[in-house]
Scaffold this motif. Structure first.
Motif, PDB file in Angstrom:
ATOM      1  N   TYR A   1       0.791  -1.230   0.000  1.00 46.69           N
ATOM      2  CA  TYR A   1       0.000   0.000   0.000  1.00 46.69           C
ATOM      3  C   TYR A   1       0.824   1.282   0.000  1.00 46.69           C
ATOM      4  CZ  TYR A   1       1.278   0.271   4.917  1.00 46.69           C
ATOM      5  OH  TYR A   1       1.990   0.355   6.077  1.00 46.69           O
ATOM      6  N   TRP A   2       2.116   1.213   0.274  1.00 48.64           N
ATOM      7  CA  TRP A   2       2.940   2.399   0.483  1.00 48.64           C
ATOM      8  C   TRP A   2       2.864   3.353  -0.703  1.00 48.64           C
ATOM      9  CZ3 TRP A   2       4.518  -2.588   1.510  1.00 48.64           C
ATOM     10  CH2 TRP A   2       4.601  -2.905   2.860  1.00 48.64           C
ATOM     11  N   ASP A   3       2.536   4.588  -0.425  1.00 48.89           N
ATOM     12  CA  ASP A   3       2.391   5.669  -1.409  1.00 48.89           C
ATOM     13  C   ASP A   3       1.255   5.438  -2.406  1.00 48.89           C
ATOM     14  OD1 ASP A   3       4.389   7.259  -0.299  1.00 48.89           O
ATOM     15  OD2 ASP A   3       5.949   6.219  -1.428  1.00 48.89           O
ATOM     16  N   ALA A   4       0.314   4.557  -2.073  1.00 53.44           N
ATOM     17  CA  ALA A   4      -0.838   4.322  -2.949  1.00 53.44           C
ATOM     18  C   ALA A   4      -1.809   5.496  -2.847  1.00 53.44           C
ATOM     19  CB  ALA A   4      -1.541   3.027  -2.569  1.00 53.44           C
ATOM     20  N   TRP A   5      -2.428   5.801  -3.940  1.00 55.21           N
ATOM     21  CA  TRP A   5      -3.365   6.916  -4.057  1.00 55.21           C
ATOM     22  C   TRP A   5      -4.718   6.514  -3.483  1.00 55.21           C
ATOM     23  CZ3 TRP A   5      -3.474   9.666  -9.422  1.00 55.21           C
ATOM     24  CH2 TRP A   5      -4.047  10.938  -9.298  1.00 55.21           C
ATOM     25  N   VAL A   6      -5.175   7.201  -2.447  1.00 51.62           N
ATOM     26  CA  VAL A   6      -6.474   6.908  -1.841  1.00 51.62           C
ATOM     27  C   VAL A   6      -7.570   7.498  -2.728  1.00 51.62           C
ATOM     28  CG1 VAL A   6      -7.952   7.198   0.177  1.00 51.62           C
ATOM     29  CG2 VAL A   6      -5.492   6.843   0.474  1.00 51.62           C
ATOM     30  N   LEU A   7      -8.509   6.652  -3.119  1.00 57.00           N
ATOM     31  CA  LEU A   7      -9.587   7.057  -4.020  1.00 57.00           C
ATOM     32  C   LEU A   7     -10.879   7.390  -3.284  1.00 57.00           C
ATOM     33  CD1 LEU A   7      -9.125   4.229  -6.672  1.00 57.00           C
ATOM     34  CD2 LEU A   7      -8.260   6.575  -6.788  1.00 57.00           C
TER      35      LEU A   7
ATOM     36  N   VAL B   1      -9.819  24.775  -2.194  1.00 55.01           N
ATOM     37  CA  VAL B   1     -10.978  24.306  -2.940  1.00 55.01           C
ATOM     38  C   VAL B   1     -11.597  23.172  -2.107  1.00 55.01           C
ATOM     39  CG1 VAL B   1     -11.714  23.149  -5.070  1.00 55.01           C
ATOM     40  CG2 VAL B   1      -9.871  24.839  -5.146  1.00 55.01           C
ATOM     41  N   PRO B   2     -12.908  23.115  -1.964  1.00 51.76           N
ATOM     42  CA  PRO B   2     -13.508  22.001  -1.231  1.00 51.76           C
ATOM     43  C   PRO B   2     -13.079  20.664  -1.844  1.00 51.76           C
ATOM     44  CG  PRO B   2     -15.157  23.680  -1.677  1.00 51.76           C
ATOM     45  CD  PRO B   2     -13.927  24.061  -2.452  1.00 51.76           C
ATOM     46  N   VAL B   3     -12.786  19.696  -0.994  1.00 54.91           N
ATOM     47  CA  VAL B   3     -12.302  18.401  -1.473  1.00 54.91           C
ATOM     48  C   VAL B   3     -13.271  17.786  -2.473  1.00 54.91           C
ATOM     49  CG1 VAL B   3     -11.676  16.055  -0.764  1.00 54.91           C
ATOM     50  CG2 VAL B   3     -10.936  18.010   0.607  1.00 54.91           C
ATOM     51  N   LYS B   4     -14.574  17.975  -2.276  1.00 57.54           N
ATOM     52  CA  LYS B   4     -15.556  17.389  -3.198  1.00 57.54           C
ATOM     53  C   LYS B   4     -15.431  17.958  -4.603  1.00 57.54           C
ATOM     54  CE  LYS B   4     -19.343  20.532  -2.076  1.00 57.54           C
ATOM     55  NZ  LYS B   4     -20.681  20.628  -1.538  1.00 57.54           N
ATOM     56  N   ASN B   5     -14.787  19.109  -4.757  1.00 55.97           N
ATOM     57  CA  ASN B   5     -14.623  19.722  -6.075  1.00 55.97           C
ATOM     58  C   ASN B   5     -13.280  19.407  -6.722  1.00 55.97           C
ATOM     59  OD1 ASN B   5     -17.151  20.900  -5.781  1.00 55.97           O
ATOM     60  ND2 ASN B   5     -16.320  22.794  -4.965  1.00 55.97           N
ATOM     61  N   LEU B   6     -12.414  18.667  -6.039  1.00 53.85           N
ATOM     62  CA  LEU B   6     -11.112  18.337  -6.612  1.00 53.85           C
ATOM     63  C   LEU B   6     -11.254  17.253  -7.667  1.00 53.85           C
ATOM     64  CD1 LEU B   6      -8.876  18.118  -3.394  1.00 53.85           C
ATOM     65  CD2 LEU B   6      -9.033  20.014  -5.021  1.00 53.85           C
ATOM     66  N   THR B   7     -10.441  17.336  -8.688  1.00 52.06           N
ATOM     67  CA  THR B   7     -10.387  16.251  -9.661  1.00 52.06           C
ATOM     68  C   THR B   7      -9.566  15.126  -9.051  1.00 52.06           C
ATOM     69  OG1 THR B   7      -8.341  17.010 -10.710  1.00 52.06           O
ATOM     70  CG2 THR B   7     -10.424  17.914 -11.570  1.00 52.06           C
ATOM     71  N   ARG B   8      -9.642  13.986  -9.643  1.00 51.64           N
ATOM     72  CA  ARG B   8      -8.883  12.840  -9.124  1.00 51.64           C
ATOM     73  C   ARG B   8      -7.390  13.165  -9.070  1.00 51.64           C
ATOM     74  NH1 ARG B   8      -8.170   7.012 -11.699  1.00 51.64           N
ATOM     75  NH2 ARG B   8      -7.167   6.073  -9.915  1.00 51.64           N
TER      76      ARG B   8
ATOM     77  N   GLN C   1      -6.009  15.909  -8.503  1.00 52.13           N
ATOM     78  CA  GLN C   1      -5.720  16.907  -7.470  1.00 52.13           C
ATOM     79  C   GLN C   1      -5.815  16.349  -6.050  1.00 52.13           C
ATOM     80  OE1 GLN C   1      -8.827  19.620  -8.846  1.00 52.13           O
ATOM     81  NE2 GLN C   1      -7.248  21.175  -9.244  1.00 52.13           N
ATOM     82  N   MET C   2      -6.328  15.142  -5.892  1.00 51.60           N
ATOM     83  CA  MET C   2      -6.490  14.562  -4.563  1.00 51.60           C
ATOM     84  C   MET C   2      -5.119  14.370  -3.919  1.00 51.60           C
ATOM     85  SD  MET C   2      -9.709  14.271  -4.028  1.00 51.60           S
ATOM     86  CE  MET C   2     -10.029  13.067  -2.790  1.00 51.60           C
ATOM     87  N   PRO C   3      -4.918  14.869  -2.693  1.00 53.51           N
ATOM     88  CA  PRO C   3      -3.596  14.825  -2.067  1.00 53.51           C
ATOM     89  C   PRO C   3      -3.347  13.615  -1.160  1.00 53.51           C
ATOM     90  CG  PRO C   3      -5.026  16.201  -0.761  1.00 53.51           C
ATOM     91  CD  PRO C   3      -5.842  15.726  -1.944  1.00 53.51           C
ATOM     92  N   TYR C   4      -4.243  12.651  -1.117  1.00 57.80           N
ATOM     93  CA  TYR C   4      -4.173  11.599  -0.109  1.00 57.80           C
ATOM     94  C   TYR C   4      -3.455  10.341  -0.623  1.00 57.80           C
ATOM     95  CZ  TYR C   4      -7.671  14.713   1.722  1.00 57.80           C
ATOM     96  OH  TYR C   4      -8.322  15.831   2.163  1.00 57.80           O
ATOM     97  N   PHE C   5      -2.335  10.022   0.019  1.00 56.05           N
ATOM     98  CA  PHE C   5      -1.545   8.838  -0.318  1.00 56.05           C
ATOM     99  C   PHE C   5      -1.247   8.081   0.974  1.00 56.05           C
ATOM    100  CE2 PHE C   5      -0.843  11.759  -3.750  1.00 56.05           C
ATOM    101  CZ  PHE C   5      -0.810  10.957  -4.875  1.00 56.05           C
ATOM    102  N   LEU C   6      -1.389   6.754   0.944  1.00 61.58           N
ATOM    103  CA  LEU C   6      -1.139   5.952   2.142  1.00 61.58           C
ATOM    104  C   LEU C   6       0.344   5.921   2.482  1.00 61.58           C
ATOM    105  CD1 LEU C   6      -3.463   2.888   1.558  1.00 61.58           C
ATOM    106  CD2 LEU C   6      -3.738   4.696   3.242  1.00 61.58           C
ATOM    107  N   HIS C   7       0.653   6.156   3.749  1.00 64.55           N
ATOM    108  CA  HIS C   7       2.028   6.066   4.223  1.00 64.55           C
ATOM    109  C   HIS C   7       2.190   4.911   5.196  1.00 64.55           C
ATOM    110  CE1 HIS C   7       3.769  10.197   3.041  1.00 64.55           C
ATOM    111  NE2 HIS C   7       2.806   9.863   2.215  1.00 64.55           N
TER     112      HIS C   7
END
Length: 117
Positions: free
Chosen positions: A15-21, A65-72, A74-80
């Motif tokens: 999972y390391w550095d995987a993009w959270v969807l 920008v509200p998270v709900k308006n971010l494109t995929r 632009q999402m900043p969440y990655f598993l560490h």
């Protein structure tokens, strides 16, 4: 299944550095679902029978920008880090799971953790 076997399964899926969807909390926080992108197919963690669900977003992260308006993209969440353990409260036993996915962290106490691709 015990916490060590769940941890081994989680670690085996790299999972390391995987993009959270997706991260969702349903049924009055009884279920929490986290899904991340993997080259062999997305992986889902489903926590059920939850008693403690802490979601902590870094105050220093500017939400321009509200998270709900971010494109995929632009999402900043990655598993560490994902750490599974066991805790007792009174006479009850729970799995505990701490997830670091900057700029957010999670702590969940639950009765069951399902990990699937």
């Amino acid at each position: 299944m015990n916490a060590q076997k769940i941890q081994q399964k989680i670690d085996s899926l790299h999972y390391w550095d995987a993009w959270v969807l997706k991260l969702s909390c349903d049924h009055f926080a009884d279920e929490v679902t986290l899904e991340y992108e993997d080259s062999d197919g997305n992986v889902t963690y489903k926590f059920s029978g939850c008693f403690r669900t802490l979601f902590e977003h870094s105050v220093g992260y500017e939400k321009e920008v509200p998270v709900k308006n971010l494109t995929r993209a632009q999402m900043p969440y990655f598993l560490h880090d994902v750490e599974v353990g066991e805790v007792e409260s009174g006479s009850q036993k729970f799995y505990s799971c701490k997830i670091t996915m900057p700029p957010m962290g999670l702590e969940i106490w639950c009765k069951d953790i399902e990990v699937k691709r």
